[in-house]
Scaffold this motif. Structure first.
Motif, PDB file in Angstrom:
ATOM      1  N   SER A   1       0.861  -1.181   0.000  1.00  9.33           N
ATOM      2  CA  SER A   1       0.000   0.000   0.000  1.00  9.33           C
ATOM      3  C   SER A   1       0.895   1.227   0.000  1.00  9.33           C
TER       4      SER A   1
ATOM      5  N   LYS B   1      -1.478   7.551  -2.580  1.00 11.38           N
ATOM      6  CA  LYS B   1      -2.338   7.482  -3.755  1.00 11.38           C
ATOM      7  C   LYS B   1      -1.590   7.893  -5.023  1.00 11.38           C
TER       8      LYS B   1
ATOM      9  N   ASP C   1      -1.947   8.561  -9.228  1.00 15.30           N
ATOM     10  CA  ASP C   1      -2.965   9.026 -10.161  1.00 15.30           C
ATOM     11  C   ASP C   1      -2.966   8.170 -11.421  1.00 15.30           C
TER      12      ASP C   1
ATOM     13  N   GLU D   1      -7.051   1.646 -12.091  1.00 12.01           N
ATOM     14  CA  GLU D   1      -6.876   0.274 -11.621  1.00 12.01           C
ATOM     15  C   GLU D   1      -6.591  -0.630 -12.812  1.00 12.01           C
TER      16      GLU D   1
ATOM     17  N   VAL E   1      -1.444  -1.833 -10.581  1.00 11.86           N
ATOM     18  CA  VAL E   1      -2.351  -1.247  -9.591  1.00 11.86           C
ATOM     19  C   VAL E   1      -3.513  -2.206  -9.364  1.00 11.86           C
TER      20      VAL E   1
ATOM     21  N   HIS F   1      -7.674   1.161  -5.373  1.00 10.95           N
ATOM     22  CA  HIS F   1      -7.540   2.416  -4.642  1.00 10.95           C
ATOM     23  C   HIS F   1      -8.458   2.326  -3.434  1.00 10.95           C
TER      24      HIS F   1
ATOM     25  N   TYR G   1      -4.940   5.673  -0.351  1.00  6.74           N
ATOM     26  CA  TYR G   1      -3.828   4.798  -0.688  1.00  6.74           C
ATOM     27  C   TYR G   1      -4.112   4.059  -1.988  1.00  6.74           C
ATOM     28  N   THR G   2      -3.082   3.463  -2.537  1.00  8.38           N
ATOM     29  CA  THR G   2      -3.171   2.619  -3.728  1.00  8.38           C
ATOM     30  C   THR G   2      -2.456   1.320  -3.422  1.00  8.38           C
TER      31      THR G   2
END
Length: 99
Positions: free
Chosen positions: A21, A24, A26, A29, A61, A64, A91-92
């Motif tokens: 994790s 975040k 940009d 997914e 990814v 999110h 988070y991502t």
């Protein structure tokens, strides 16, 4: 076999197949991302970048999301000033594919 990557002002120790994790990102997914590699280690040798290596760490990814709520409580003693806020960090989740 592992590597040290840097993203979001933090450093992470990753290996292929790990799910981490991070702050975040940009990106959508399912898309792939690349991270700069600061250090890489095999079973026998260690490569340290100055500041980075030419190797890129590739990841995918997964999702999110938002973290758990953290209560932020500010007050001034003897003044009857109180302020209560909540914060959920974005988070991502990234799955590490290869180096």
């Amino acid at each position: 076999m592992f590597a040290i990557i840097k993203t979001g002002g933090k450093q992470y120790k990753v290996a292929p197949g790990d799910v981490i994790s991070v702050e975040k990102l940009d990106v959508n997914e399912g898309s792939e991302v690349e991270f700069d590699c600061l250090m890489m280690s095999n079973d026998s040798d260690v490569k340290i970048g100055a500041p980075t290596l030419d190797v890129k760490v590739k990841g995918k990814v997964v999702e999110h999301g938002k973290g758990k709520k953290v209560i932020v409580f500010k007050y001034k003693p003897k003044k009857n000033i109180r302020k209560k806020n909540g914060h959920r960090q974005l988070y991502t989740k990234v799955e590490i594919l290869s180096f």
